[in-house]
Design a protein around this motif. Structure first.
Motif, PDB file in Angstrom:
ATOM      1  N   ALA A 161       1.003  -1.218   0.000  1.00 29.13           N
ATOM      2  CA  ALA A 161      -0.048  -0.022   0.038  1.00 29.13           C
ATOM      3  C   ALA A 161       0.776   1.140  -0.088  1.00 29.13           C
ATOM      4  O   ALA A 161       1.000   2.112  -0.825  1.00 29.13           O
ATOM      5  N   MET A 162       1.785   1.230   1.002  1.00 29.29           N
ATOM      6  CA  MET A 162       2.717   2.439   1.022  1.00 29.29           C
ATOM      7  C   MET A 162       3.312   2.622  -0.229  1.00 29.29           C
ATOM      8  O   MET A 162       3.929   3.801  -0.669  1.00 29.29           O
ATOM      9  N   VAL A 163       3.603   1.356  -1.123  1.00 31.71           N
ATOM     10  CA  VAL A 163       4.625   1.614  -2.268  1.00 31.71           C
ATOM     11  C   VAL A 163       3.710   2.648  -3.162  1.00 31.71           C
ATOM     12  O   VAL A 163       4.279   3.068  -4.142  1.00 31.71           O
ATOM     13  N   HIS A 164       2.402   2.719  -2.921  1.00 31.23           N
ATOM     14  CA  HIS A 164       1.617   3.801  -3.680  1.00 31.23           C
ATOM     15  C   HIS A 164       1.567   5.181  -3.310  1.00 31.23           C
ATOM     16  O   HIS A 164       1.203   6.165  -4.085  1.00 31.23           O
ATOM     17  N   PHE A 165       1.874   5.398  -1.972  1.00 31.45           N
ATOM     18  CA  PHE A 165       1.616   6.418  -1.496  1.00 31.45           C
ATOM     19  C   PHE A 165       2.481   7.687  -1.833  1.00 31.45           C
ATOM     20  O   PHE A 165       3.759   7.657  -2.117  1.00 31.45           O
ATOM     21  N   LEU A 220       5.024  10.617  -1.216  1.00 36.59           N
ATOM     22  CA  LEU A 220       6.321  10.774  -0.379  1.00 36.59           C
ATOM     23  C   LEU A 220       5.848  11.571   1.114  1.00 36.59           C
ATOM     24  O   LEU A 220       6.459  10.946   2.150  1.00 36.59           O
ATOM     25  N   LEU A 221       5.231  12.561   1.015  1.00 35.98           N
ATOM     26  CA  LEU A 221       5.033  13.436   2.157  1.00 35.98           C
ATOM     27  C   LEU A 221       4.125  12.644   2.983  1.00 35.98           C
ATOM     28  O   LEU A 221       4.062  12.504   4.307  1.00 35.98           O
ATOM     29  N   ASP A 222       3.302  11.732   2.437  1.00 35.97           N
ATOM     30  CA  ASP A 222       2.204  11.228   3.297  1.00 35.97           C
ATOM     31  C   ASP A 222       3.110   9.775   3.920  1.00 35.97           C
ATOM     32  O   ASP A 222       2.725   9.562   5.163  1.00 35.97           O
ATOM     33  N   VAL A 223       3.966   9.410   3.211  1.00 42.29           N
ATOM     34  CA  VAL A 223       4.884   8.333   3.928  1.00 42.29           C
ATOM     35  C   VAL A 223       5.722   8.998   4.986  1.00 42.29           C
ATOM     36  O   VAL A 223       5.769   8.245   6.210  1.00 42.29           O
ATOM     37  N   ILE A 224       6.208  10.012   4.849  1.00 41.67           N
ATOM     38  CA  ILE A 224       7.114  10.752   6.066  1.00 41.67           C
ATOM     39  C   ILE A 224       5.905  10.914   7.190  1.00 41.67           C
ATOM     40  O   ILE A 224       6.404  10.834   8.343  1.00 41.67           O
ATOM     41  N   ALA A 225       4.779  11.399   6.856  1.00 42.53           N
ATOM     42  CA  ALA A 225       3.782  11.694   7.949  1.00 42.53           C
ATOM     43  C   ALA A 225       3.494  10.437   8.558  1.00 42.53           C
ATOM     44  O   ALA A 225       3.441  10.280  10.071  1.00 42.53           O
ATOM     45  N   TYR A 226       3.416   9.300   7.801  1.00 34.55           N
ATOM     46  CA  TYR A 226       3.093   8.074   8.622  1.00 34.55           C
ATOM     47  C   TYR A 226       4.331   7.752   9.258  1.00 34.55           C
ATOM     48  O   TYR A 226       4.071   6.977  10.768  1.00 34.55           O
ATOM     49  N   LEU A 227       5.594   7.823   9.096  1.00 35.39           N
ATOM     50  CA  LEU A 227       6.723   7.327   9.811  1.00 35.39           C
ATOM     51  C   LEU A 227       6.468   8.309  11.212  1.00 35.39           C
ATOM     52  O   LEU A 227       6.903   7.551  12.251  1.00 35.39           O
ATOM     53  N   GLY A 256       9.973   7.011  -4.337  1.00 37.96           N
ATOM     54  CA  GLY A 256      10.380   6.714  -3.245  1.00 37.96           C
ATOM     55  C   GLY A 256      11.560   6.042  -3.204  1.00 37.96           C
ATOM     56  O   GLY A 256      12.423   6.029  -4.465  1.00 37.96           O
ATOM     57  N   SER A 257      12.430   6.158  -1.941  1.00 33.67           N
ATOM     58  CA  SER A 257      13.750   5.502  -2.028  1.00 33.67           C
ATOM     59  C   SER A 257      13.971   4.709  -0.525  1.00 33.67           C
ATOM     60  O   SER A 257      13.676   5.430   0.410  1.00 33.67           O
TER      61      SER A 257
END
Ligand SMILES: C[S@@+](CC[C@H](N)C(=O)[O-])C[C@H]1O[C@@H](n2cnc3c(N)ncnc32)[C@H](O)[C@@H]1O
Length: 212
Positions: A121-125, A127-134, A172-173
């Protein structure tokens, strides 16, 4: 002012309301749960006493851990997916259901959870949202709690829309996510670069711990 990230988030989420994916994906659980899967040895390092599954879809992963877990909190941006999970797991008392805003973990108390995982799922999100989720994951894990996150490692097409990319991987990276996780205060326990069918090193997997 226009919020381009929020627009992208909405556009992405629209793709996951009711695609054939949910039926089809029940047929390829081995990727995550077979003994040879790279996900399984890392998943086994999670304490499932109070576990969150982020972006749960129709609950195919939660169904794998019903017997092992204490409490399972299912979170998704799309209310219809949470509804599908409520129907699927009706009668199971150990589940909680939360619809979120696409970048947060509402209804999850600080330091309250032993584990959080997110697959496919996160593979699609964005980048700013992945950072917020972290950040949010660090907030809700208890000291010693762990997160297992399946992320995009696609460095192609910065600024593009995810559908333009192989397997709809957003920009992403893994290296960047590992760096950010360190700076947010996580211990990096393990990480893997993953291939996906026909695409080398397009994904990443990381196991993080909130220090005791
Ligand atoms: C490809 S499906 C994967 C579902 C599930 N993880 C699985 O492997 O079966 C992507 C999921 O992410 C959810 N989603 C999309 N954007 C989201 C966001 N910004 N935050 C949380 N969930 C989101 C979708 O509603 C959908 O349930």
């Amino acid at each position: 002012m226009r919020d381009r990230n929020a627009e992208m988030r909405q556009a992405i989420a629209k793709d996951w309301i009711d695609p054939p994916y949910y039926r089809d994906a029940e047929g390829w659980l081995d990727t995550f749960w077979a003994p040879r899967s790279p996900f399984l040895p890392l998943f086994r390092q999670l304490d499932l006493t109070r576990v969150i599954e982020l972006a749960c879809g129709h609950g195919r992963h939660a169904a794998q851990i019903l017997d092992q877990a204490g409490e399972i909190t299912l979170i998704d941006f799309e209310p219809r997916n949470i509804e599908a999970c409520r129907r699927r797991f009706a009668g199971h008392g150990k589940l909680r259901y939360i619809v979120n805003a696409g970048n947060d973990l509402p209804g999850c108390e600080d330091g309250g959870y032993s584990a959080l995982f997110c697959y496919d799922a996160m593979v699609h999100f964005e980048l700013l949202d992945v950072i917020a989720y972290l950040r949010e994951t660090h907030r809700v894990l208890r000291p010693g709690g762990r997160a297992l996150l399946h992320v995009s490692n696609n460095r192609q097409n910065p600024g593009g829309f995810y559908q333009q990319n192989t397997h709809w991987r957003n920009f992403g990276s893994l290296d960047v996510f590992l760096h950010l996780a360190d700076r947010l205060g996580f211990i990096l326990l393990d990480s893997r670069v993953l291939d996906w069918p026909g695409a080398r090193e397009i994904d990443g997997l990381m196991l993080l711990e909130r220090p005791a």
